[in-house]
Design a protein around this motif. Structure first.
Motif, PDB file in Angstrom:
ATOM      1  N   ALA A 100      52.405 -23.048  21.559  1.00  0.00           N
ATOM      2  CA  ALA A 100      51.693 -23.219  22.828  1.00  0.00           C
ATOM      3  C   ALA A 100      50.828 -24.481  22.828  1.00  0.00           C
ATOM      4  CB  ALA A 100      50.836 -21.989  23.115  1.00  0.00           C
ATOM      5  N   ASP A 122      55.042 -18.919  31.963  1.00  0.00           N
ATOM      6  CA  ASP A 122      55.336 -19.790  30.843  1.00  0.00           C
ATOM      7  C   ASP A 122      55.588 -18.960  29.589  1.00  0.00           C
ATOM      8  OD1 ASP A 122      53.677 -21.424  28.394  1.00  0.00           O
ATOM      9  OD2 ASP A 122      55.297 -22.477  29.438  1.00  0.00           O
ATOM     10  N   GLY A 169      55.559 -19.732  26.491  1.00  0.00           N
ATOM     11  CA  GLY A 169      54.589 -19.938  25.423  1.00  0.00           C
ATOM     12  C   GLY A 169      53.352 -19.072  25.609  1.00  0.00           C
ATOM     13  N   THR A 170      52.833 -19.025  26.832  1.00  0.00           N
ATOM     14  CA  THR A 170      51.663 -18.206  27.137  1.00  0.00           C
ATOM     15  C   THR A 170      51.962 -16.730  26.943  1.00  0.00           C
ATOM     16  OG1 THR A 170      50.884 -19.852  28.733  1.00  0.00           O
ATOM     17  CG2 THR A 170      49.945 -17.646  28.885  1.00  0.00           C
ATOM     18  N   VAL A 187      52.084 -15.940  23.247  1.00  0.00           N
ATOM     19  CA  VAL A 187      50.746 -15.956  22.658  1.00  0.00           C
ATOM     20  C   VAL A 187      50.033 -14.638  22.949  1.00  0.00           C
ATOM     21  CG1 VAL A 187      48.444 -16.982  22.837  1.00  0.00           C
ATOM     22  CG2 VAL A 187      50.433 -18.440  22.597  1.00  0.00           C
TER      23      VAL A 187
END
Length: 270
Positions: free
Chosen positions: A48, A151, A153-154, A157
């Motif tokens: 991220a 997203d 990546g978010t 995470v």
């Protein structure tokens, strides 16, 4: 022969946590397993970080790859320390990762465990998701996202780092350490930790969990105003109390399940 304090503590908590099989796994095996469980979250955080750092890499004092490597190593070392603290101290105060321990030991506990940890974890996740959705309606304007989170990546995470790595850092590491220290100071390491000490450990770890979210809030809001700080502390402390209670009563896996589900169920609605 006088029984050891950690044996007494574990026995008194057996009715609340999943029963471990005979021949519990060696500490180093449990430590490696839990560290590996938290490692995908470390990778998700580094992933991220890549887009924003790549966009401003001309301003970085060292190469981009070095920044990413150092960031990952720092988090991985913190995770290793938290895991080590939990592995060494959790058995002394009756805390456990019963499902992972049962799996490593190859005992029947791995099959019998779900009724003890999965259902409480699921209910905790539903409650946590409802809390996050309700909070979003009260969030300060600076913390409200422009659109729903899509997203990848978010998302990773939140699920991997937030749901798993944070539980290993805060509950398995910090909460265990706080409870052990209070138990040693107040009870001098005798008997099982009293309910009041467990409540203190849950509260302290929940507050520290909330404080750990302030840097991200500052990055998102631009400044830590009073409404932003109050919102972040109240919102995250409340969930931290739930996760800490699940850890104390049902084991680490229940807290992880609740945390992962809370994010997974609430993200489409935020």
């Amino acid at each position: 022969m006088e029984s050891r304090p950690e044996t007494s503590a574990s026995a008194s908590r057996a009715e609340h946590a999943v029963t471990l099989p005979d021949g519990a796994p060696k500490r180093w095996r449990l430590g490696i397993a839990l560290w590996l469980l938290g490692t995908p979250g470390v990778v998700a955080v580094v992933w991220a970080l890549l887009p924003p750092l790549a966009a401003s890499q001309a301003l970085l004092p060292i190469p981009l790859w070095a920044v990413l490597l150092l960031s990952g190593l720092q988090t991985a070392v913190m995770l290793a320390l938290a895991v080590a603290v939990g592995v060494l101290l959790a058995p002394r105060v009756g805390l456990a990762a019963p499902v992972v321990s049962a799996w490593l030991a190859g005992g029947p506990g791995a099959q019998a465990a779900p009724a003890r940890w999965l259902l409480p974890g699921v209910w905790g996740g539903i409650a946590g998701a409802a809390w996050l959705v309700a909070l979003s309606a009260m969030a300060p304007e600076a913390l409200r996202p422009a659109a729903a989170t899509t997203d990848i990546g978010t998302v990773l995470v939140k699920l991997l780092y937030g749901g798993m790595t944070e539980e290993l850092l805060v509950r398995w590491g910090v909460m265990t350490l706080v409870l052990w220290a209070a138990w040693r100071i107040v009870q001098r390491g005798n008997g099982a930790p009293r309910p009041g000490l467990i409540a203190v450990a849950v509260l302290v770890s929940a507050v520290l969990f909330a404080l750990g979210h302030l840097p991200a809030a500052q990055a998102m809001a631009g400044a830590l105003t009073a409404p932003v700080v109050l919102f972040v502390l109240v919102g995250n402390t409340a969930f931290g109390l739930l996760a800490g209670w699940l850890f104390a009563r049902r084991g680490l896996e229940a807290a992880i399940t609740a945390h992962v589900l809370a994010h997974a169920l609430s993200m489409p609605l935020l």
